[in-house]
Design an enzyme around this catalytic site. Structure first.
Site, PDB file in Angstrom:
ATOM      1  N   ASP A 181      -0.018  -6.362  -5.381  1.00 39.01           N
ATOM      2  CA  ASP A 181       0.068  -5.229  -6.305  1.00 39.01           C
ATOM      3  C   ASP A 181       0.538  -5.637  -7.690  1.00 39.01           C
ATOM      4  OD1 ASP A 181      -0.782  -3.583  -4.325  1.00 39.01           O
ATOM      5  OD2 ASP A 181       1.135  -2.577  -3.991  1.00 39.01           O
ATOM      6  N   ARG A 188       1.873  -0.760   7.973  1.00 36.92           N
ATOM      7  CA  ARG A 188       2.101  -2.076   7.405  1.00 36.92           C
ATOM      8  C   ARG A 188       3.253  -2.794   8.101  1.00 36.92           C
ATOM      9  NH1 ARG A 188       2.155  -2.443   0.989  1.00 36.92           N
ATOM     10  NH2 ARG A 188       0.048  -1.682   1.420  1.00 36.92           N
ATOM     11  N   TYR A 197     -11.903  17.831  -0.383  1.00 30.65           N
ATOM     12  CA  TYR A 197     -12.182  17.603  -1.798  1.00 30.65           C
ATOM     13  C   TYR A 197     -11.904  18.888  -2.574  1.00 30.65           C
ATOM     14  CZ  TYR A 197     -14.861  13.483  -0.232  1.00 30.65           C
ATOM     15  OH  TYR A 197     -15.251  12.298   0.336  1.00 30.65           O
TER      16      TYR A 197
END
Length: 825
Positions: free
Chosen positions: A311, A108, A216
């Site tokens: 957010d 970012r 997973y």
């Protein structure tokens, strides 16, 4: 003080805009961001930029963002023990072919740097300002900072993160009028998981740049993304003992992170002796941070002159990498609204009123809320799947994921397609040339309701129910048993015995022999008109079963009942194909909205299955049936019954033959998906065209010769209920006529529904009523089978060559804005 991507993008909009800064447009805007976004390296998450590549490209920033990011290449899905859950998938190829942009993963802070450098006036970004209060009045809104400075403007936008001060002030001001919404929002933010983010070095010998490995596990998961130079970005999650809410989210120390790895270090990312576990990655980790993972969908986005974005109003888990993209989309949508308001105010040289601002902010929330909530939901669902949280997630991972190697790229495409654009900037050519054009009517949050489609298709289900009632052989069973026990068939050449054994299995042979006995009167001349009808009807069946085979190999029909057409065909042999056809059509329509074909490759069928369809059907369905009608030269009378035994089990032989013949063709699916989505269309045109010509010829022969006429051959003489038929021949004849009415009738109604979808999508330029008129003429002139085949081919042509009315393509831009605008874009 660093900025958030949402607030900086809002400023970047002015840099790329063709008109002056907002203040000179009579609209002054303040944006507040969270200064804590980049406190430590791992607070700066990495995200896939593809969903917002269009916006970044409009701003002229995409090339630099792309250059500062890594391309995601190969996706691996494994269990916690390292067992592969699906085949590896080269996901970026699919995403780039569809969207026109690569799927890249970048920090970012690099995005912020590019956007900052892209600003027209960087001095407008003020750092080291901590907003401690917001004052709101009828004329303006004022931000008060802890250094004594204040800023007054027409509106204030808060992009200040999960613990937003702007949102808190908004709640305070809105509570008297919207207490129910404030109460909801105070309790909607939850945390079910914590997450340890990390950056590791020197792992190049194990992972290749661009690899994305997901493990997973029950109650925990881990994801690694390999970059150049042996660097690996990773995160691992753990399900919390209970759900936390705003105000009691846990805080973690470095010791907590060590304990996290001690509990979960055995998670396998790469199996084998030289594999990789979480504990191995931890040893090479140079930066990390353990945090609680919040997620929430807020309902109150604005009040008066104050609004939130990012957010602070839609917070998602990191599993999908969608949070930063959603913030950019929200900023772009808000910029569109501000631009329209600024233009309106500039015309009269005035500032906007509070009512105008509130109206603009209401539209801003309306246009973004559903899609933002869908992204939060998708990311949360992926987090639960990664952590095997609940029976639905476990069922998906162990039953569906093995058949969906491109699962994650599909998720990214579902987010990308509906991404908004900046309405006041040109569209880059890259965004107009993908195989899945950007379309605000599609993607997450815009999916058509399957319940609504199911309700709309109830007439098809009613046909299924009616067929099950009408096509009841019960009243004729005494005749059938007596006929079979009589032991012979009276042919024109004399009586021949009824064949009672073929497969050498008493139960199977007895069952098929009984079914054969039911059809003998129509097949062998007891009723000449019925004989012509059954020949025409089952020739038409050659067409719709071929269509079923094509649909079964279509990418858009994966993980639906349409993948198992031969189950429908087999049950049709037992219950009557007219009883199963309406059910097939009902399910197909319910599960196949037009959005399923937003990408050209979703229309694509399996080239092997498609190429094998006609020869396999001819060998196992059509030829055995025709041979069962007439003896071969030199054959003994009645030996055609052998072919009828073969034909009754044609679904079994068809499945085997499709597989066997399919191996004769090279599997081109991987390249067709990317570069040759219409490759299968010519084959289907030839196959369905040949079948339709045959069907039309048999249809005309059936009623035009023999003196029976169309009504005498094809129209039932009465209902089967009540036993109106005088004998088995009469009952069988009417049964087969009703069987055809329900089978072909359902398919023609189904085709009308599908053309309705095309019409609503703006893809049926011929007009729905005109096409239905052509169909009505076709049924009379060429028969229902040929009409079905030609109609289905027209739909296939449209799906392969035309795009949805809201899709952003070179053609649509030229159509909406003139040819010059299309070229300029």
């Amino acid at each position: 003080m660093p900025t958030s991507s949402a607030s900086l993008l809002r400023e970047a909009v002015w840099r790329a805009s063709p008109w002056p800064t907002p203040s000179s447009k009579q609209v002054s805007i303040m944006s507040c961001w969270n200064g804590a976004t980049l406190l430590r390296p791992m607070s700066a998450p990495r995200l896939p930029f593809t969903p917002t590549a269009l916006i970044l490209d409009q701003l002229g920033a995409w090339e630099k963002v792309n250059a500062a990011s890594e391309e995601l290449k190969v996706f691996y899905n494994r269990s916690g023990k390292g067992k592969a859950l699906s085949a590896p998938h080269f996901g970026n190829r699919l995403v780039k072919a569809r969207s026109g942009y690569s799927m890249v993963w970048g920090e970012r802070q690099n995005l912020l740097r590019v956007l900052y450098q892209n600003l027209k006036d960087p001095s407008r970004i003020l750092t080291n300002k901590n907003v401690i209060d917001i004052k709101h009045d009828a004329d303006a809104v004022t931000a008060i900072c802890d250094d004594g400075s204040s800023f007054r403007g027409n509106m204030m936008i808060g992009a200040d993160g999960v613990f937003s001060k702007t949102r808190s002030k908004l709640w305070e001001l809105a509570a008297p009028d919207h207490q129910d919404l404030v109460n909801h929002d105070r309790n909607c933010l939850i945390a079910d998981y914590n997450c340890l983010f990390g950056i590791a070095q020197d792992i190049s010998s194990i992972l290749t740049p661009g690899d994305v490995d997901t493990s997973y596990n029950s109650g925990r998961c881990a994801v690694t993304i390999a970059a150049e130079g042996g660097k690996v970005y990773w995160f691992a999650q753990e399900r919390l003992s209970h759900t936390h809410t705003l105000g009691n989210f846990p805080r973690y120390t470095d010791e907590d992170a060590e304990a996290f790895v001690a509990r979960n270090g055995d998670i396998v990312l790469r199996p084998g002796p030289s594999g990789l576990r979480l504990a191995d990655i931890w040893k090479k980790t140079v930066s990390s941070r353990l945090v609680a993972i919040e997620e929430g969908k807020f309902k109150l986005w604005h009040w008066g002159r104050i609004a939130c974005m990012g957010d602070s109003i839609h917070k998602s888990t990191p599993n999908l990498g969608a949070g930063g993209n959603a913030a950019i989309e929200t900023a772009a949508t808000l910029a569109n609204g501000i631009t329209r308001l600024a233009d309106a105010c500039a015309a009269s040289g005035r500032h906007p009123t509070q009512a105008e601002i509130e109206s603009m902010l209401t539209e801003y929330q309306r246009s973004r809320e559903v899609r933002a909530a869908a992204v939060v939901g998708s990311s949360g669902a992926l987090a639960r799947a990664h952590n095997l949280h609940g029976p639905t997630s476990r069922l998906f991972v162990y039953a569906a994921l093995p058949r969906l190697a491109e699962f994650f790229p599909e998720l990214i495409c579902n987010i990308t397609i509906g991404a908004p654009k900046l309405d006041f900037l040109p569209l880059p050519m890259a965004s107009l040339t993908g195989t899945q054009p950007f379309n605000p009517a599609h993607g997450d949050g815009m999916r058509e309701s399957k319940i609504r489609r199911m309700l709309f298709a109830l007439p098809l289900f009613a046909l299924f129910v009616a067929a099950r009632v009408v096509l009841n052989v019960g009243p004729a069973m005494d005749w059938v048993v007596a006929f079979r026990m009589g032991g012979k068939i009276d042919l024109a050449t004399g009586a021949v015995p009824i064949l009672g054994s073929f497969y050498r299995h008493r139960g199977l042979d007895g069952f098929i022999s009984t079914i054969n006995s039911f059809f003998f009167p129509s097949m062998y001349g007891y009723d000449a008109a019925s004989r012509r009808q059954i020949i025409s009807f089952l020739t038409d069946g050659f067409i719709f079963i071929m269509i079923w085979i094509f649909e079964s190999g279509r990418r858009a029909n994966r993980m639906t009942p349409m993948q198992w057409p031969l189950v429908f065909a087999f049950l049709g042999q037992v219950l009557g194909i007219g009883a199963l056809s309406p059910l097939y059509c009902f399910l197909h329509y319910t599960l196949s909205p037009i959005e399923n074909f937003s990408a050209l490759d979703q229309r694509l069928t399996s080239n092997r299955r498609t190429a094998a369809a006609l020869p396999a059907l001819a060998l196992t369905y059509l030829i055995p049936f025709y041979l069962a009608l007439a003896a071969l030269p030199g054959a003994q009378p009645g030996q055609q019954q052998h072919f009828l035994f073969l034909w009754q089990l044609y679904p079994v032989w068809l499945a085997l033959t499709l597989w066997g013949l399919g191996t004769l063709w090279r599997d081109t699916a991987a390249e067709d998906v990317l570069r040759a989505a219409p490759r299968d269309v010519p084959v289907m045109k030839w196959y369905v065209g040949v079948a339709s010509v045959l069907s039309a010829g048999v249809w005309v022969w059936a009623w035009a010769w023999g003196g029976h006429g169309m009504r005498g051959v094809f129209v039932p003489r009465g209902l089967l209920l009540g036993g109106r038929a005088a004998d088995l021949a009469g009952f069988t004849g009417d049964f087969l006529r009703w069987d055809e009415v329900f089978a072909l009738g359902a398919h023609l109604v189904w085709l009308g529904y599908l053309f309705g979808d095309l019409a609503r999508a703006g893809m049926l330029r011929e007009g729905w009523w005109r096409v239905m008129g052509w169909g009505a003429v076709g049924v009379v002139a060429a028969g229902p089978g040929a009409t079905l085949g030609m109609g289905w081919l027209l739909r296939e042509h449209i799906l392969a060559t035309r795009r949805h009315k809201d899709a952003l393509t070179v053609e649509s831009v030229a159509r909406l804005h003139g040819e010059a605008a299309g070229k300029r874009s």
